[in-house]
Design a protein around this motif. Structure first.
Motif, PDB file in Angstrom:
ATOM      1  N   VAL A  51      40.617  45.536  45.167  1.00  0.00           N
ATOM      2  CA  VAL A  51      39.905  45.320  43.909  1.00  0.00           C
ATOM      3  C   VAL A  51      38.406  45.154  44.180  1.00  0.00           C
ATOM      4  N   LEU A  52      38.072  44.467  45.282  1.00  0.00           N
ATOM      5  CA  LEU A  52      36.662  44.336  45.662  1.00  0.00           C
ATOM      6  C   LEU A  52      36.048  45.713  45.907  1.00  0.00           C
ATOM      7  N   LYS A  53      36.749  46.557  46.649  1.00  0.00           N
ATOM      8  CA  LYS A  53      36.245  47.901  46.930  1.00  0.00           C
ATOM      9  C   LYS A  53      36.113  48.713  45.645  1.00  0.00           C
ATOM     10  N   TYR A  54      37.108  48.617  44.775  1.00  0.00           N
ATOM     11  CA  TYR A  54      37.084  49.360  43.507  1.00  0.00           C
ATOM     12  C   TYR A  54      35.862  48.973  42.677  1.00  0.00           C
ATOM     13  N   ASN A  55      35.513  47.696  42.707  1.00  0.00           N
ATOM     14  CA  ASN A  55      34.369  47.194  41.939  1.00  0.00           C
ATOM     15  C   ASN A  55      33.077  47.204  42.754  1.00  0.00           C
ATOM     16  N   ARG A  56      33.114  47.773  43.932  1.00  0.00           N
ATOM     17  CA  ARG A  56      31.953  47.887  44.829  1.00  0.00           C
ATOM     18  C   ARG A  56      31.329  46.522  45.109  1.00  0.00           C
ATOM     19  N   LEU A  57      32.168  45.582  45.481  1.00  0.00           N
ATOM     20  CA  LEU A  57      31.720  44.232  45.809  1.00  0.00           C
ATOM     21  C   LEU A  57      32.008  43.937  47.275  1.00  0.00           C
ATOM     22  N   GLU A  58      31.230  43.033  47.832  1.00  0.00           N
ATOM     23  CA  GLU A  58      31.451  42.584  49.194  1.00  0.00           C
ATOM     24  C   GLU A  58      31.795  41.105  49.177  1.00  0.00           C
ATOM     25  N   LEU A  59      32.421  40.658  50.244  1.00  0.00           N
ATOM     26  CA  LEU A  59      32.832  39.259  50.341  1.00  0.00           C
ATOM     27  C   LEU A  59      31.626  38.321  50.276  1.00  0.00           C
ATOM     28  N   ASP A  60      30.497  38.754  50.829  1.00  0.00           N
ATOM     29  CA  ASP A  60      29.284  37.928  50.765  1.00  0.00           C
ATOM     30  C   ASP A  60      28.852  37.676  49.324  1.00  0.00           C
ATOM     31  N   GLN A  61      29.018  38.684  48.471  1.00  0.00           N
ATOM     32  CA  GLN A  61      28.659  38.510  47.064  1.00  0.00           C
ATOM     33  C   GLN A  61      29.586  37.490  46.396  1.00  0.00           C
ATOM     34  N   ILE A  62      30.866  37.584  46.722  1.00  0.00           N
ATOM     35  CA  ILE A  62      31.836  36.633  46.159  1.00  0.00           C
ATOM     36  C   ILE A  62      31.504  35.214  46.605  1.00  0.00           C
ATOM     37  N   SER A  63      31.174  35.052  47.886  1.00  0.00           N
ATOM     38  CA  SER A  63      30.802  33.726  48.403  1.00  0.00           C
ATOM     39  C   SER A  63      29.561  33.202  47.709  1.00  0.00           C
ATOM     40  N   SER A  64      28.578  34.068  47.488  1.00  0.00           N
ATOM     41  CA  SER A  64      27.348  33.666  46.817  1.00  0.00           C
ATOM     42  C   SER A  64      27.618  33.228  45.378  1.00  0.00           C
ATOM     43  N   ILE A  65      28.451  33.964  44.699  1.00  0.00           N
ATOM     44  CA  ILE A  65      28.794  33.614  43.319  1.00  0.00           C
ATOM     45  C   ILE A  65      29.518  32.274  43.286  1.00  0.00           C
ATOM     46  N   ALA A  66      30.435  32.072  44.216  1.00  0.00           N
ATOM     47  CA  ALA A  66      31.170  30.804  44.281  1.00  0.00           C
ATOM     48  C   ALA A  66      30.203  29.642  44.533  1.00  0.00           C
ATOM     49  N   ARG A  67      29.234  29.846  45.410  1.00  0.00           N
ATOM     50  CA  ARG A  67      28.248  28.789  45.687  1.00  0.00           C
ATOM     51  C   ARG A  67      27.451  28.445  44.430  1.00  0.00           C
ATOM     52  N   ASN A  68      27.171  29.453  43.586  1.00  0.00           N
ATOM     53  CA  ASN A  68      26.466  29.182  42.332  1.00  0.00           C
ATOM     54  C   ASN A  68      27.261  28.249  41.432  1.00  0.00           C
ATOM     55  N   TYR A  69      28.583  28.264  41.579  1.00  0.00           N
ATOM     56  CA  TYR A  69      29.456  27.378  40.809  1.00  0.00           C
ATOM     57  C   TYR A  69      29.759  26.089  41.564  1.00  0.00           C
ATOM     58  N   GLY A  70      29.122  25.879  42.724  1.00  0.00           N
ATOM     59  CA  GLY A  70      29.324  24.668  43.503  1.00  0.00           C
ATOM     60  C   GLY A  70      30.573  24.702  44.364  1.00  0.00           C
ATOM     61  N   ILE A  71      31.102  25.877  44.637  1.00  0.00           N
ATOM     62  CA  ILE A  71      32.309  26.019  45.467  1.00  0.00           C
ATOM     63  C   ILE A  71      31.873  26.650  46.782  1.00  0.00           C
ATOM     64  N   PHE A  72      32.118  25.917  47.880  1.00  0.00           N
ATOM     65  CA  PHE A  72      31.668  26.396  49.183  1.00  0.00           C
ATOM     66  C   PHE A  72      32.827  26.873  50.053  1.00  0.00           C
ATOM     67  N   ASP A  73      34.040  26.628  49.601  1.00  0.00           N
ATOM     68  CA  ASP A  73      35.223  27.084  50.332  1.00  0.00           C
ATOM     69  C   ASP A  73      36.029  27.967  49.378  1.00  0.00           C
ATOM     70  N   LEU A  74      36.155  29.249  49.717  1.00  0.00           N
ATOM     71  CA  LEU A  74      36.835  30.187  48.823  1.00  0.00           C
ATOM     72  C   LEU A  74      38.297  29.831  48.593  1.00  0.00           C
ATOM     73  N   SER A  79      34.640  42.689  32.176  1.00  0.00           N
ATOM     74  CA  SER A  79      34.254  44.056  31.881  1.00  0.00           C
ATOM     75  C   SER A  79      32.751  44.238  31.765  1.00  0.00           C
ATOM     76  N   HIS A  80      32.014  43.177  31.430  1.00  0.00           N
ATOM     77  CA  HIS A  80      30.560  43.249  31.330  1.00  0.00           C
ATOM     78  C   HIS A  80      29.865  42.967  32.661  1.00  0.00           C
ATOM     79  N   GLY A  81      30.654  42.668  33.711  1.00  0.00           N
ATOM     80  CA  GLY A  81      30.083  42.450  35.036  1.00  0.00           C
ATOM     81  C   GLY A  81      29.914  40.992  35.425  1.00  0.00           C
ATOM     82  N   GLY A  82      30.207  40.081  34.507  1.00  0.00           N
ATOM     83  CA  GLY A  82      30.113  38.659  34.822  1.00  0.00           C
ATOM     84  C   GLY A  82      31.356  38.167  35.549  1.00  0.00           C
ATOM     85  N   PHE A  83      31.274  36.990  36.107  1.00  0.00           N
ATOM     86  CA  PHE A  83      32.386  36.415  36.864  1.00  0.00           C
ATOM     87  C   PHE A  83      32.887  35.147  36.204  1.00  0.00           C
ATOM     88  N   THR A  84      34.192  34.956  36.218  1.00  0.00           N
ATOM     89  CA  THR A  84      34.782  33.705  35.754  1.00  0.00           C
ATOM     90  C   THR A  84      35.821  33.261  36.765  1.00  0.00           C
TER      91      THR A  84
END
Length: 144
Positions: A106-129, A139-144
């Motif tokens: 799913v990450l590849k399909y959406n052209r995402l890398e694990l570093d991006q996921i980690s960065s997004i998680a850190r923005n939410y205060g989560i440092f351990d995936l 669908s609009h590109g945001g994360f929840t």
């Protein structure tokens, strides 16, 4: 070249664009999606092409902008009314993680890398995936 027709066409373009944006509803401009960008590009193209061409009259600009506004309205109405059209034209959310398990396909399909996921998680205060129960890309590109 007379400057008054240029100012008049810009003013018409601005007013019609403002009216159409108000009719489309209250959206956060920070959440522009692909169709919103297309709308704005075409609006800009219509106004820009008319500015310096003396053969294009005020009413040509007005009719073009109103017609484009009607097309946008009908498109958005179709998306609002039809779940199938919304899915086909805007897409659906994808689940990226569940209980700390990362879906690499799913990450590849959406052209995402694990570093991006980690960065997004850190923005939410989560440092351990592994702390993430579910993570979606909307669908609009945001994360929840």
């Amino acid at each position: 070249m007379n400057i008054l027709p240029i100012i008049g066409k810009l003013l018409i373009g601005f007013i019609v664009l403002l009216i159409i944006m108000r009719l489309m509803g209250k959206r956060n401009l920070a959440q522009l999606n692909a169709s919103d960008v297309i709308y704005l590009l075409v609006f800009g193209g219509i106004v820009e092409e008319s500015l310096y061409d003396d053969k294009i009259k005020y009413w040509h600009v007005l009719v073009s902008l109103i017609a484009w506004g009607c097309i946008i309205f009908l498109f958005e109405y179709l998306l609002y009314k039809s779940k199938k059209a919304r899915f086909l034209l805007k897409g659906d959310k994808d689940i990226l993680m569940t209980e700390g398990d990362i879906y690499t396909k799913v990450l590849k399909y959406n052209r995402l890398e694990l570093d991006q996921i980690s960065s997004i998680a850190r923005n939410y205060g989560i440092f351990d995936l592994s702390e993430i129960k579910n993570m979606y890309i909307e669908s609009h590109g945001g994360f929840t």
